[in-house]
Scaffold this motif. Sequence first.
Motif, PDB file in Angstrom:
ATOM      1  N   ALA A  40       0.837  -1.195   0.000  1.00 25.12           N
ATOM      2  CA  ALA A  40       0.000   0.000   0.000  1.00 25.12           C
ATOM      3  C   ALA A  40       0.874   1.247   0.000  1.00 25.12           C
ATOM      4  CB  ALA A  40      -0.921   0.006   1.216  1.00 25.12           C
ATOM      5  N   CYS A  41       0.576   2.160  -0.917  1.00 21.68           N
ATOM      6  CA  CYS A  41       1.183   3.494  -0.946  1.00 21.68           C
ATOM      7  C   CYS A  41       0.030   4.491  -0.902  1.00 21.68           C
ATOM      8  CB  CYS A  41       2.027   3.693  -2.196  1.00 21.68           C
ATOM      9  SG  CYS A  41       3.466   2.633  -2.304  1.00 21.68           S
ATOM     10  N   ASN A  42      -0.456   4.737   0.293  1.00 27.91           N
ATOM     11  CA  ASN A  42      -1.649   5.582   0.480  1.00 27.91           C
ATOM     12  C   ASN A  42      -2.801   5.019  -0.332  1.00 27.91           C
ATOM     13  OD1 ASN A  42      -0.181   7.223   2.222  1.00 27.91           O
ATOM     14  ND2 ASN A  42       0.531   8.526   0.547  1.00 27.91           N
ATOM     15  N   GLU A  43      -3.337   5.790  -1.287  1.00 24.50           N
ATOM     16  CA  GLU A  43      -4.514   5.318  -2.028  1.00 24.50           C
ATOM     17  C   GLU A  43      -4.163   4.328  -3.133  1.00 24.50           C
ATOM     18  OE1 GLU A  43      -3.456   9.206  -4.212  1.00 24.50           O
ATOM     19  OE2 GLU A  43      -3.103   8.225  -2.287  1.00 24.50           O
ATOM     20  N   LEU A  44      -2.869   4.104  -3.384  1.00 18.62           N
ATOM     21  CA  LEU A  44      -2.441   3.183  -4.423  1.00 18.62           C
ATOM     22  C   LEU A  44      -1.965   1.868  -3.816  1.00 18.62           C
ATOM     23  CD1 LEU A  44      -0.371   5.617  -6.691  1.00 18.62           C
ATOM     24  CD2 LEU A  44      -2.787   4.986  -6.905  1.00 18.62           C
ATOM     25  N   THR A  45      -2.230   0.773  -4.494  1.00 18.09           N
ATOM     26  CA  THR A  45      -1.719  -0.534  -4.086  1.00 18.09           C
ATOM     27  C   THR A  45      -0.968  -1.157  -5.253  1.00 18.09           C
ATOM     28  OG1 THR A  45      -3.786  -1.654  -4.695  1.00 18.09           O
ATOM     29  CG2 THR A  45      -3.543  -0.935  -2.409  1.00 18.09           C
ATOM     30  N   LEU A  46       0.153  -1.811  -4.945  1.00 14.08           N
ATOM     31  CA  LEU A  46       0.990  -2.411  -5.972  1.00 14.08           C
ATOM     32  C   LEU A  46       1.181  -3.888  -5.717  1.00 14.08           C
ATOM     33  CD1 LEU A  46       2.251   0.702  -5.396  1.00 14.08           C
ATOM     34  CD2 LEU A  46       3.639  -0.036  -7.356  1.00 14.08           C
ATOM     35  N   GLN A  47       1.167  -4.647  -6.811  1.00 15.47           N
ATOM     36  CA  GLN A  47       1.536  -6.052  -6.795  1.00 15.47           C
ATOM     37  C   GLN A  47       2.522  -6.297  -7.929  1.00 15.47           C
ATOM     38  OE1 GLN A  47      -1.738  -8.931  -5.645  1.00 15.47           O
ATOM     39  NE2 GLN A  47      -2.992  -7.240  -6.385  1.00 15.47           N
ATOM     40  N   TRP A  48       3.171  -7.442  -7.921  1.00 15.43           N
ATOM     41  CA  TRP A  48       4.181  -7.709  -8.938  1.00 15.43           C
ATOM     42  C   TRP A  48       4.258  -9.194  -9.216  1.00 15.43           C
ATOM     43  CZ3 TRP A  48       5.020  -6.932  -3.851  1.00 15.43           C
ATOM     44  CH2 TRP A  48       5.729  -7.917  -3.168  1.00 15.43           C
ATOM     45  N   CYS A  49       4.900  -9.530 -10.327  1.00 20.36           N
ATOM     46  CA  CYS A  49       5.207 -10.926 -10.630  1.00 20.36           C
ATOM     47  C   CYS A  49       6.454 -10.952 -11.501  1.00 20.36           C
ATOM     48  CB  CYS A  49       4.044 -11.627 -11.326  1.00 20.36           C
ATOM     49  SG  CYS A  49       3.795 -11.159 -13.045  1.00 20.36           S
ATOM     50  N   PRO A  50       7.222 -12.050 -11.455  1.00 15.75           N
ATOM     51  CA  PRO A  50       8.404 -12.159 -12.309  1.00 15.75           C
ATOM     52  C   PRO A  50       8.013 -12.351 -13.768  1.00 15.75           C
ATOM     53  CG  PRO A  50       8.048 -14.200 -11.106  1.00 15.75           C
ATOM     54  CD  PRO A  50       7.049 -13.211 -10.581  1.00 15.75           C
ATOM     55  N   VAL A  51       8.836 -11.821 -14.676  1.00 16.65           N
ATOM     56  CA  VAL A  51       8.634 -12.019 -16.106  1.00 16.65           C
ATOM     57  C   VAL A  51       9.946 -12.443 -16.739  1.00 16.65           C
ATOM     58  CG1 VAL A  51       6.683 -10.425 -16.313  1.00 16.65           C
ATOM     59  CG2 VAL A  51       9.023  -9.548 -16.568  1.00 16.65           C
ATOM     60  N   GLN A  52       9.863 -12.984 -17.943  1.00 18.60           N
ATOM     61  CA  GLN A  52      11.034 -13.512 -18.639  1.00 18.60           C
ATOM     62  C   GLN A  52      11.884 -12.377 -19.221  1.00 18.60           C
ATOM     63  OE1 GLN A  52      12.127 -16.632 -18.814  1.00 18.60           O
ATOM     64  NE2 GLN A  52      13.878 -16.006 -20.055  1.00 18.60           N
ATOM     65  N   HIS A  53      13.123 -12.278 -18.740  1.00 20.91           N
ATOM     66  CA  HIS A  53      14.062 -11.274 -19.230  1.00 20.91           C
ATOM     67  C   HIS A  53      15.449 -11.685 -18.753  1.00 20.91           C
ATOM     68  CE1 HIS A  53      15.096  -7.388 -20.896  1.00 20.91           C
ATOM     69  NE2 HIS A  53      15.761  -7.062 -19.807  1.00 20.91           N
TER      70      HIS A  53
ATOM     71  N   THR B 216       7.628  -3.548 -18.797  1.00 23.22           N
ATOM     72  CA  THR B 216       8.478  -2.841 -19.747  1.00 23.22           C
ATOM     73  C   THR B 216       9.432  -3.755 -20.494  1.00 23.22           C
ATOM     74  OG1 THR B 216      10.257  -2.381 -18.173  1.00 23.22           O
ATOM     75  CG2 THR B 216       8.447  -0.824 -18.234  1.00 23.22           C
ATOM     76  N   ASP B 217       9.943  -4.779 -19.835  1.00 25.17           N
ATOM     77  CA  ASP B 217      10.934  -5.672 -20.427  1.00 25.17           C
ATOM     78  C   ASP B 217      10.502  -7.114 -20.192  1.00 25.17           C
ATOM     79  OD1 ASP B 217      12.262  -3.106 -20.150  1.00 25.17           O
ATOM     80  OD2 ASP B 217      14.141  -4.147 -20.565  1.00 25.17           O
ATOM     81  N   VAL B 218       9.965  -7.739 -21.229  1.00 24.89           N
ATOM     82  CA  VAL B 218       9.501  -9.115 -21.092  1.00 24.89           C
ATOM     83  C   VAL B 218       9.562  -9.787 -22.460  1.00 24.89           C
ATOM     84  CG1 VAL B 218       7.114  -8.268 -21.261  1.00 24.89           C
ATOM     85  CG2 VAL B 218       7.541 -10.594 -20.502  1.00 24.89           C
ATOM     86  N   GLU B 219      10.076 -11.002 -22.500  1.00 25.20           N
ATOM     87  CA  GLU B 219      10.074 -11.783 -23.733  1.00 25.20           C
ATOM     88  C   GLU B 219       8.950 -12.807 -23.636  1.00 25.20           C
ATOM     89  OE1 GLU B 219      13.153 -14.159 -26.721  1.00 25.20           O
ATOM     90  OE2 GLU B 219      13.892 -13.181 -24.903  1.00 25.20           O
TER      91      GLU B 219
END
Length: 259
Positions: free
Chosen positions: A119-132, A154-157
């Motif tokens: 949580a960043c105040n009103e924003l929430t972030l999640q992530w996952c690994p991608v191929q690079h 931004t960078d994913v094959e």
Amino acid sequence: HTTSYLVRGSQGTAVLVDAGSGIRLISEALAMDPGLEKICIFLTHYHLDHIAGLPTLPMLYKPGVQIDVVGPSLEGIDCEEAVNPILSHPYWPFNENKSYPANLEFKTLPAERSLEPIACNELTLQWCPVQHPGGSVAYSIDETGTSQSLVVATDVEWQSSSKEQKNDFYKLCSGPGPVGLLVFDGQYSREEYEERKGWGHSTWLDAVEVARNVNAGKLLVTHHGPEKDDKALSLMEADLQEEMPGAQLARQGGHIENP
């Protein structure tokens, strides 16, 4: 300029995704908000084109400002270990024994897919690994209590991604609602990709496929080849829009409201 995106929440929260040379343009936008006291910078990976702009961020030299730099652990290297060298000698006229006027903190994410959002105040972030090569992550950013959502890869094959990587990415795009804006790597044409397999990037047709599969409201294709001039990019965009009307190539200084 190389990759850096600014995301602003409705309450003014500032989140950056990557810190390439484009951070200079973002700095101009942030300067319009002199009361801003905190920013969070989320890094997808540590290749130089995505972090080289960080030392030029003027807020680093403003006392009292809180700057959190957040990134994944990749190949056993954490965020601070990867980024700190470019903030000091011999690459920048600061040394490790001299603190920046701003309060600079590093935080490292686990490389695997997030189970709980940040949580960043009103924003929430999640992530996952991608191929690079060397590893990278994609981020989703949602605004609490609204339908506004953004996914940045931004960078994913994509064509070299495993079934598990693709499923994780689709899960990243699955909630809490449909993706309003998908920013996805589409550096190559199909023909260019055949000569550059393993370089870590996708085709614009891959970006279209993913956008359709996640029912994205809008597709923005990013990470253009530095060898392409505006004419070449315009021709690519024409092909893109013939395949997916409304899709666009990302542009330096571009601005999108309420994705």
